[in-house]
Write a protein that holds these residues in place. Sequence first.
Motif, mmCIF file in Angstrom:
data_model
loop_
_atom_site.group_PDB
_atom_site.id
_atom_site.type_symbol
_atom_site.label_atom_id
_atom_site.label_comp_id
_atom_site.label_asym_id
_atom_site.label_seq_id
_atom_site.Cartn_x
_atom_site.Cartn_y
_atom_site.Cartn_z
ATOM 1 N N THR A 124 -4.276 -3.790 4.938
ATOM 2 C CA THR A 124 -3.600 -2.588 4.846
ATOM 3 C C THR A 124 -4.465 -1.603 3.999
ATOM 4 O O THR A 124 -4.970 -2.019 3.049
ATOM 5 C CB THR A 124 -2.301 -2.582 4.331
ATOM 6 O OG1 THR A 124 -2.176 -2.812 2.912
ATOM 7 C CG2 THR A 124 -1.418 -3.374 5.352
ATOM 8 N N PRO A 125 -4.476 -0.375 3.907
ATOM 9 C CA PRO A 125 -4.993 0.487 3.174
ATOM 10 C C PRO A 125 -4.637 0.677 1.747
ATOM 11 O O PRO A 125 -5.400 0.697 0.838
ATOM 12 C CB PRO A 125 -4.633 1.941 3.701
ATOM 13 C CG PRO A 125 -4.438 1.844 5.126
ATOM 14 C CD PRO A 125 -3.742 0.495 5.216
ATOM 15 N N GLN A 126 -3.324 0.054 1.396
ATOM 16 C CA GLN A 126 -2.688 0.020 0.124
ATOM 17 C C GLN A 126 -3.399 -1.236 -0.329
ATOM 18 O O GLN A 126 -3.695 -1.125 -1.749
ATOM 19 C CB GLN A 126 -1.285 -0.243 0.287
ATOM 20 C CG GLN A 126 -0.447 1.051 0.857
ATOM 21 C CD GLN A 126 -0.339 1.150 2.252
ATOM 22 O OE1 GLN A 126 -0.921 0.513 2.911
ATOM 23 N NE2 GLN A 126 0.015 2.217 2.678
ATOM 24 N N HIS A 127 -3.452 -2.386 0.400
ATOM 25 C CA HIS A 127 -4.206 -3.771 -0.317
ATOM 26 C C HIS A 127 -5.515 -3.250 -0.796
ATOM 27 O O HIS A 127 -6.066 -3.643 -1.856
ATOM 28 C CB HIS A 127 -4.036 -4.672 0.809
ATOM 29 C CG HIS A 127 -4.669 -5.947 0.310
ATOM 30 N ND1 HIS A 127 -5.966 -6.357 0.038
ATOM 31 C CD2 HIS A 127 -3.888 -7.026 -0.256
ATOM 32 C CE1 HIS A 127 -6.016 -7.652 -0.191
ATOM 33 N NE2 HIS A 127 -4.756 -8.064 -0.569
ATOM 34 N N ASP A 128 -6.396 -2.517 0.121
ATOM 35 C CA ASP A 128 -7.834 -2.183 -0.028
ATOM 36 C C ASP A 128 -7.818 -1.239 -1.555
ATOM 37 O O ASP A 128 -8.526 -1.140 -2.410
ATOM 38 C CB ASP A 128 -8.468 -1.367 1.046
ATOM 39 C CG ASP A 128 -8.564 -2.179 2.224
ATOM 40 O OD1 ASP A 128 -8.783 -3.254 1.953
ATOM 41 O OD2 ASP A 128 -8.867 -1.654 3.397
ATOM 42 N N ALA A 129 -6.963 -0.277 -1.589
ATOM 43 C CA ALA A 129 -6.733 0.748 -2.850
ATOM 44 C C ALA A 129 -6.300 -0.290 -4.161
ATOM 45 O O ALA A 129 -7.118 0.149 -4.845
ATOM 46 C CB ALA A 129 -5.604 1.636 -2.377
ATOM 47 N N SER A 133 -9.631 -1.852 -5.095
ATOM 48 C CA SER A 133 -10.371 -0.887 -5.632
ATOM 49 C C SER A 133 -10.006 -0.640 -6.863
ATOM 50 O O SER A 133 -10.977 -0.430 -7.970
ATOM 51 C CB SER A 133 -10.534 0.280 -4.867
ATOM 52 O OG SER A 133 -11.127 -0.024 -3.512
#
Length: 194
Positions: A67-72, A75
Amino acid sequence: MTMLHDRLAATDSPILDVLAERWSPRHFDATAPLDEAALQNALEAARWAPSAYNSQPWRVVVARRGTPQHDAIVSSLIAFNQTWAGSASALLVFLTEHHNPEGKPQPTALYDTGQAVAYFTIQAQSHGLFSHQMSGFDSDAAAAALDLDPHFTPTTVMAVGALGDPAEMTDVIRERETAPRARRAAAESVLVNA
């Protein structure tokens, strides 16, 4: 599972098996789906952690791999943690609410959040869901990336998932994962024992 038995704590006094077995791995299975039932059980355990005046000054962000939240969240981690934590099935960010909705300070909020995290960790471990808590992250970056309400402070990031194949560990991770487990003796932690 072999690594788990190799990591059993050598305690000075008997403790619950789930506590002796708990450790913080850095090698997660990058393909294993999240055990959703174990996650829900662990979140329920966190819900029942004690807090001052039953204020429950914690919240949690659950971000599943892919998910984008996991990637964020990945980071926002320090470089070393980025090398391994992204493999976890989920990254959780535990948040602390330092002031109640009326703006009154909650001086035990951080302590209470820690209790919720501990309850989560032990319940997850009891269901075979491994976790590793991290302080090595940029709290402001995580809050911004997740668009959090400013009265919630990211306190810890936790990698959660199934253990990875030990044969796939890097040498740096293998060294840390196989190092002897050590703690200060309990007697050294008790300053007064009247």
